[in-house]
Design a protein around this motif. Sequence first.
Motif, short mmCIF file in Angstrom:
data_model
loop_
_atom_site.label_atom_id
_atom_site.label_comp_id
_atom_site.label_asym_id
_atom_site.label_seq_id
_atom_site.Cartn_x
_atom_site.Cartn_y
_atom_site.Cartn_z
N ILE A 122 0.83 -1.21 0.00
CA ILE A 122 0.00 0.00 0.00
C ILE A 122 0.86 1.25 0.00
CG2 ILE A 122 -1.75 1.30 1.30
CD1 ILE A 122 -2.78 -1.42 2.33
N GLY A 123 1.98 1.19 0.69
CA GLY A 123 2.87 2.34 0.73
C GLY A 123 2.55 3.34 1.82
N TRP A 124 2.17 2.84 2.99
CA TRP A 124 1.89 3.74 4.11
C TRP A 124 3.10 4.61 4.42
CZ3 TRP A 124 -3.06 3.74 5.23
CH2 TRP A 124 -3.82 2.57 5.10
N PRO A 125 2.91 5.92 4.60
CA PRO A 125 4.05 6.77 4.97
C PRO A 125 4.60 6.37 6.34
CG PRO A 125 1.96 8.00 5.09
CD PRO A 125 1.67 6.69 4.43
N LYS B 15 -4.93 -4.58 2.44
CA LYS B 15 -5.58 -4.36 1.15
C LYS B 15 -6.97 -4.97 1.12
CE LYS B 15 -2.12 -3.66 -2.47
NZ LYS B 15 -1.48 -4.26 -3.67
N SER B 16 -7.10 -6.17 1.69
CA SER B 16 -8.40 -6.84 1.67
C SER B 16 -9.42 -6.07 2.49
CB SER B 16 -8.27 -8.27 2.20
OG SER B 16 -7.78 -8.28 3.53
N GLU B 17 -9.00 -5.51 3.62
CA GLU B 17 -9.92 -4.69 4.42
C GLU B 17 -10.37 -3.46 3.65
OE1 GLU B 17 -8.42 -5.61 9.00
OE2 GLU B 17 -7.36 -4.13 7.79
N MET B 18 -9.45 -2.84 2.94
CA MET B 18 -9.78 -1.65 2.17
C MET B 18 -10.69 -1.98 1.00
SD MET B 18 -6.00 0.12 2.33
CE MET B 18 -6.39 1.50 1.27
N GLU B 19 -10.42 -3.10 0.32
CA GLU B 19 -11.24 -3.51 -0.82
C GLU B 19 -12.64 -3.91 -0.37
OE1 GLU B 19 -8.92 -6.57 -2.54
OE2 GLU B 19 -7.50 -5.20 -3.53
N LYS C 207 -19.24 0.01 0.19
CA LYS C 207 -19.45 1.46 0.23
C LYS C 207 -19.41 1.96 1.67
CE LYS C 207 -22.10 1.55 -4.06
NZ LYS C 207 -23.37 1.94 -4.75
N ARG C 208 -18.42 1.45 2.39
CA ARG C 208 -18.25 1.78 3.81
C ARG C 208 -16.94 2.53 3.99
NH1 ARG C 208 -15.63 -1.60 7.19
NH2 ARG C 208 -15.96 -3.30 5.71
N ASP C 209 -17.00 3.67 4.64
CA ASP C 209 -15.81 4.47 4.87
C ASP C 209 -15.01 3.93 6.05
OD1 ASP C 209 -16.63 6.09 2.83
OD2 ASP C 209 -17.40 7.69 4.11
N ILE D 214 -3.79 7.11 -1.34
CA ILE D 214 -4.44 6.22 -0.37
C ILE D 214 -5.73 6.87 0.10
CG2 ILE D 214 -4.21 5.00 1.82
CD1 ILE D 214 -1.18 5.09 1.42
N MET D 215 -6.85 6.35 -0.39
CA MET D 215 -8.17 6.90 -0.06
C MET D 215 -8.96 5.86 0.72
SD MET D 215 -7.99 9.87 -1.56
CE MET D 215 -7.13 10.71 -2.90
N LEU D 216 -9.55 6.28 1.83
CA LEU D 216 -10.33 5.35 2.66
C LEU D 216 -11.79 5.74 2.77
CD1 LEU D 216 -7.89 4.69 5.64
CD2 LEU D 216 -8.12 3.44 3.51
N ALA D 217 -12.15 6.88 2.21
CA ALA D 217 -13.53 7.34 2.31
C ALA D 217 -13.91 8.09 1.05
CB ALA D 217 -13.70 8.25 3.54
#
Length: 338
Positions: free
Chosen positions: A183-186, A240-244, A250-252, A288-291
Amino acid sequence: RGVLCASARAFASPHREGGGNPVSIFLSYEPTTSDERIKLAQTCTWESIVIENETGSSPSRDESLPKFHFFMPSGEEVSFCGHAAIGACSFLANKKSIISQSQHENSLPSSIALPSVETTVSFLTAADRARYDAKVTGNQVELIMDTQHDETECNSKSCSLEDLLSEIGLGVKDILSKCDDGIGWPKFLNSSVARPKTLIPLATTERLHNATAPRDPAKFCEMCDSIDSTGIYLYSTFTKSEMEEAKSDKRDLAFECRQFPRSSGYPEDPATGIAAGALAASLHKRGIMLATGGNYDVYQGTVMGKPSKIRVEIIDYASKETCPSLKLMYTGLVTFDP
């Protein structure tokens, strides 16, 4: 001198009581000297703000806008403080209602009902005379910030990531299990929208909550100085799986964060606007977008028993060869203490 004092908590949680970051607000009806402002700040346990020139404010003339002076409890004046600005804007917008509910002008009631009327509050920062505009509706404040985003790697030979984590009761194992997910988290870099905060991603919220206040505050201050940081900002991460899965539903998703400041007179901060803004800017830079809508929701203060919520929206991020220009908006709730 004529000074009105109010105690507020900015970025309060909409779901749990007792949250938000405390700030003392001093509204001066007369010009103040530097020594007078410092003395006011040193009476406070948390950050404070001194507002001058409020009575002559006019949104169309910058020179007549209120000036905000931001202070640490030590009396050190800083260029900007997000939660203090949010609290002060709410106070100015609702001052008439607050005073009308007071028996005396220099005291505040224990319970304050704020009208749900939209008001614009504009101000200048005393340090650099930058103009800010906020929209206040009841106890909600939306504050626009035009700034620059700066990132630098932490390459100090005298302070490694492992050393820094050890000082707050953690180890390298607490950050690696989910951070190598492509993902490349800072990680272990200084990110700044006002003052540099060191971003460190943790594998789980549980590990985030296991962090402790710095064991040796003087040593921790030296560590921060060696990497040119004003505080360590820990944040929880996702696979990644949690984000996908969240995107599919459609959950932020929201971040849980903690900040240990370099040297502020207290070991931990319940809500840090400029750190949340720096995190959002660095995430946005990496895509990196989560919402939805470009929002980043940050929860902080949970372990302290001061649950807080900061929403940061990246409105514009323009890349440049030096520091990218950035426009973001903070949204937070403000409550007033007796």
